[in-house]
Design an enzyme around this catalytic site. Structure first.
Site, PDB file in Angstrom:
ATOM      1  N   ASP A   1      32.982  71.404  21.167  1.00 26.21           N
ATOM      2  CA  ASP A   1      32.346  72.168  20.098  1.00 26.21           C
ATOM      3  C   ASP A   1      33.286  73.289  19.688  1.00 26.21           C
ATOM      4  O   ASP A   1      34.266  73.574  20.388  1.00 26.21           O
ATOM      5  CB  ASP A   1      31.012  72.742  20.576  1.00 26.21           C
ATOM      6  N   SER A   2      32.952  73.946  18.594  1.00 21.29           N
ATOM      7  CA  SER A   2      33.753  75.080  18.141  1.00 21.29           C
ATOM      8  C   SER A   2      33.608  76.286  19.065  1.00 21.29           C
ATOM      9  O   SER A   2      34.442  77.193  19.034  1.00 21.29           O
ATOM     10  CB  SER A   2      33.339  75.474  16.723  1.00 21.29           C
TER      11      SER A   2
ATOM     12  N   TYR B   1      33.887  76.906  12.842  1.00 19.09           N
ATOM     13  CA  TYR B   1      34.477  75.796  12.106  1.00 19.09           C
ATOM     14  C   TYR B   1      33.896  75.670  10.692  1.00 19.09           C
ATOM     15  O   TYR B   1      34.515  75.082   9.821  1.00 19.09           O
ATOM     16  CB  TYR B   1      34.203  74.478  12.838  1.00 19.09           C
ATOM     17  N   GLY B   2      32.689  76.176  10.502  1.00 15.05           N
ATOM     18  CA  GLY B   2      31.930  75.884   9.288  1.00 15.05           C
ATOM     19  C   GLY B   2      32.571  76.309   7.987  1.00 15.05           C
ATOM     20  O   GLY B   2      32.279  75.740   6.937  1.00 15.05           O
TER      21      GLY B   2
ATOM     22  N   CYS C   1      29.486  69.102  17.669  1.00 17.33           N
ATOM     23  CA  CYS C   1      29.614  70.089  16.599  1.00 17.33           C
ATOM     24  C   CYS C   1      29.292  69.368  15.302  1.00 17.33           C
ATOM     25  O   CYS C   1      29.900  68.335  15.001  1.00 17.33           O
ATOM     26  CB  CYS C   1      31.038  70.644  16.563  1.00 17.33           C
ATOM     27  N   ASN C   2      28.343  69.886  14.541  1.00 14.52           N
ATOM     28  CA  ASN C   2      27.944  69.220  13.304  1.00 14.52           C
ATOM     29  C   ASN C   2      29.059  69.200  12.276  1.00 14.52           C
ATOM     30  O   ASN C   2      29.261  68.197  11.582  1.00 14.52           O
ATOM     31  CB  ASN C   2      26.708  69.910  12.725  1.00 14.52           C
ATOM     32  N   THR C   3      29.801  70.294  12.154  1.00 13.85           N
ATOM     33  CA  THR C   3      30.881  70.346  11.174  1.00 13.85           C
ATOM     34  C   THR C   3      31.963  69.328  11.517  1.00 13.85           C
ATOM     35  O   THR C   3      32.450  68.598  10.647  1.00 13.85           O
ATOM     36  CB  THR C   3      31.491  71.757  11.098  1.00 13.85           C
TER      37      THR C   3
ATOM     38  N   GLU D   1      26.939  83.353  19.091  1.00 11.40           N
ATOM     39  CA  GLU D   1      28.140  83.626  19.885  1.00 11.40           C
ATOM     40  C   GLU D   1      28.102  85.049  20.458  1.00 11.40           C
ATOM     41  O   GLU D   1      28.606  85.298  21.551  1.00 11.40           O
ATOM     42  CB  GLU D   1      29.394  83.446  19.026  1.00 11.40           C
TER      43      GLU D   1
ATOM     44  N   CYS E   1      23.200  72.494  13.275  1.00 14.46           N
ATOM     45  CA  CYS E   1      24.345  73.111  13.953  1.00 14.46           C
ATOM     46  C   CYS E   1      23.926  73.275  15.404  1.00 14.46           C
ATOM     47  O   CYS E   1      22.803  73.718  15.673  1.00 14.46           O
ATOM     48  CB  CYS E   1      24.689  74.467  13.333  1.00 14.46           C
ATOM     49  N   THR E   2      24.797  72.910  16.332  1.00 15.18           N
ATOM     50  CA  THR E   2      24.396  72.933  17.741  1.00 15.18           C
ATOM     51  C   THR E   2      24.185  74.342  18.278  1.00 15.18           C
ATOM     52  O   THR E   2      23.644  74.513  19.376  1.00 15.18           O
ATOM     53  CB  THR E   2      25.416  72.179  18.620  1.00 15.18           C
ATOM     54  N   HIS E   3      24.586  75.352  17.527  1.00 18.63           N
ATOM     55  CA  HIS E   3      24.255  76.729  17.906  1.00 18.63           C
ATOM     56  C   HIS E   3      22.758  77.017  17.699  1.00 18.63           C
ATOM     57  O   HIS E   3      22.168  77.832  18.406  1.00 18.63           O
ATOM     58  CB  HIS E   3      25.050  77.737  17.076  1.00 18.63           C
TER      59      HIS E   3
END
Length: 268
Positions: free
Chosen positions: A11-12, A43-44, A74-76, A153, A185-187
């Site tokens: 992931d980012s 990353y987005g 990571c979705n992006t 984050e 988004c995985t966040h």
């Protein structure tokens, strides 16, 4: 392919920990090698070419750890790089978008689905396209929420500022009377309670992390790559801030993260 090898997840930053967490819960016999690109998050807002380059470097690193499959957590990166990675690497590789889109299409009742994600994910229309492949009659409404990932984050998971930002972002989607919202988004599952509070209990939240773990389990079974009983060991790597990552991970995961290592991902 060694069936007792670990699964690579990347992931980012810390968002992919929601995917790792679900893999640990749904496939507890599998080991995980996790990489968070914390030096280059988010990353987005980056270009497709940059995301492909970053993702390629990370997969090259994961392959040095002899992983048997890779989850693009990571979705992006799933939106911009997964197709390229699947062509370039001869290893089972899945993203987080298709599983989430499938559940959204199957569970919506009024055929009005919302998508929230990074600018990259939303602008790619990847969720909308997948949902329409499954059911062209579903109306899809998307909203980029670029501040969510930095708030996660920072660890501001249950904070008045996060609630205020969520309210401003989600107000437009509420006007569309959606009954299903994909956390694209995985966040975002890490602020699920805040999102649910804003949207109300009548809106079903879809967490692609859970669906991805189920899809991974199926893929491993079909490829005869399930762990045959070796000891489970999880290892964590980041491109910057190992101690901060470790502290955060220990608040998220069902296991103790004893060590996180910094690596120079640019070498791969």
């Amino acid at each position: 392919m060694n069936r007792n090898a670990p699964i690579g997840v990347f992931d980012s930053g810390v968002g992919g920990l929601t995917v790792a967490r679900e893999i640990m819960r749904q496939i507890p016999n599998e080991s995980i090698i996790y990489f968070g690109d914390t030096a280059r998050v988010p990353y987005g807002s980056k270009s497709k070419e940059t995301i492909i380059t970053y993702s390629r470097q990370i997969v090259e690193f994961l392959l040095t750890k002899q992983v048997k499959a890779v989850v693009v957590g990571c979705n992006t990166a799933s939106a911009f790089a997964l197709e390229t990675l699947q062509k370039e690497f001869d290893i089972p590789m899945i993203g987080v978008v298709k599983p989430g889109a499938k559940v959204a299409a199957e569970t919506t009742v009024n055929h009005r689905v919302g998508i929230i994600g990074t600018l990259g994910t939303v602008n790619s229309d990847i969720y909308k396209n997948y949902i329409h492949e499954l059911n062209g009659g579903i109306e899809v409404f998307s909203k980029a929420c670029p501040l969510f990932a930095p708030l996660v984050e920072e660890g501001w998971l249950d904070d008045p500022i996060t609630y205020e930002v969520a309210t401003r972002y989600l107000n437009d989607l509420m006007k569309h009377e959606i009954d299903t919202l994909v956390l694209g988004c995985t966040h975002y599952p890490l602020i699920r309670k805040t999102v649910q509070k804003v949207m109300g209990d009548s809106v079903n939240l879809v967490n692609p992390a859970y669906e991805t773990a189920i899809s991974l389990r199926t893929a491993l079974e079909e490829a005869n790559l399930t762990n045959s009983g070796t000891e489970v060991k999880h290892k964590f790597y980041v491109s910057d801030g190992a101690e901060k990552f470790k502290s955060f991970a220990n608040t998220i995961l069902p296991c103790e993260v004893e060590e996180t290592k910094d690596i120079n991902i640019e070498l791969y």
